[in-house]
Design an enzyme around this catalytic site. Sequence first.
Site, PDB file in Angstrom:
ATOM      1  N   ARG A 250       4.709 -20.184 -15.432  1.00  0.00           N
ATOM      2  CA  ARG A 250       5.646 -21.301 -15.287  1.00  0.00           C
ATOM      3  C   ARG A 250       5.021 -22.595 -15.837  1.00  0.00           C
ATOM      4  NH1 ARG A 250       5.993 -18.108 -10.589  1.00  0.00           N
ATOM      5  NH2 ARG A 250       8.087 -17.468  -9.984  1.00  0.00           N
TER       6      ARG A 250
ATOM      7  N   ARG B 187      12.583 -13.484  -1.493  1.00  0.00           N
ATOM      8  CA  ARG B 187      11.911 -12.341  -2.127  1.00  0.00           C
ATOM      9  C   ARG B 187      10.923 -11.686  -1.153  1.00  0.00           C
ATOM     10  NH1 ARG B 187      11.281 -15.298  -8.033  1.00  0.00           N
ATOM     11  NH2 ARG B 187      13.297 -14.576  -8.830  1.00  0.00           N
TER      12      ARG B 187
END
Length: 308
Positions: free
Chosen positions: A88, A151
């Site tokens: 990222r 998640r």
Amino acid sequence: MKVTVVGAGAVGASCAEYIAIKNFASEVVLVDIKEGFAEGKAMDLMQCASLNGFDTKITGVTNDYTKTAGSDVAVITSGIPRKPGMTREELIGINAGIVKTVTENLLKNSPNVIVIVVSNPMDTMAYLVHKATNIPKNRIIGMGGALDSARFKYRLAEALDCPSSDVDGMVIGGHSDTGMVPLIDKAVRNSVPVSEFLSAERMSEIVEATKVGGATLTGLLGTSAWYAPGAAVSELVRAIAQDSKKIFPCSALVEGEYGLNGLSIGVPCVLGANGIEKIVEIELNAAEKAKLTESAEGVKKTNALLDS
Ligand code: NAI
């Protein structure tokens, strides 16, 4: 409530769809730089209204921020997503410029807006919004922990072979593969610690799978995920719209909380009509504290790239 979503790509469109389906906002304005793209996404989504039974009005505009005037909440998803193998952090160069310009345009038309930052590297992009504007800290929210926690719960439910609604758990820290701190020792199944059901080895596998949750999907999809990111954003917007005071881990500017200062990082936050109404300081054990401190060092290193 009027919500602007900047970036009508995968995450922005998913976010607009979930906000509409949950039917708590009167209006969603999608903005994109690509000519006609947001208009097309908005039209497609509006053609779901009679099918999915929502009243939210979705419109799309190409870079015309006058149409966003009076927004209560703005979600920034504009920018590039990562490709397989990328971190990222590698997105910072392009996305920093985009996030800064977009925020300025939003503020010109909605000076009291609450900004939810999604573009990656998210903690650094949220920090950039703090540095580049004089928006009070309660009105700048980074979305990462809500997704990472979802998640985490998916992995817990999978291992426990039970519904996701039976498990609870939270991920704090930076929104990166190395920065996430899934609080496995505090995770529960119907209020019972998951350590009652899972071996230490299985628990550490869950932690690792959670941390690379985004990368796993990027590997499978060829780009980053959008359904769960969109759903996670819609839950933050809903908490603000309904002044629910629900707690979500969000990237917030810390000023002494958890012994951290001068960065935006994932910590539990009470969300309500004023945005981040309180950072909650939960009791962390020594290992959790050490991991959060190390995560903050990583976020600070990425933040330093803003000045280079
Ligand atoms: P995408 O490429 O599908 O969509 C991005 C959109 O932004 C494109 O339609 C593009 O035209 C638009 N855009 C670019 N510059 C713009 C500008 N200056 N003004 C308005 N629109 C502009 O990407 P996707 O998959 O939607 O991801 C968006 C961002 O969200 C990425 O940075 C990604 O890494 C991040 N992300 C963050 C998550 C989180 O948990 N914080 C989860 C998933 C993605």
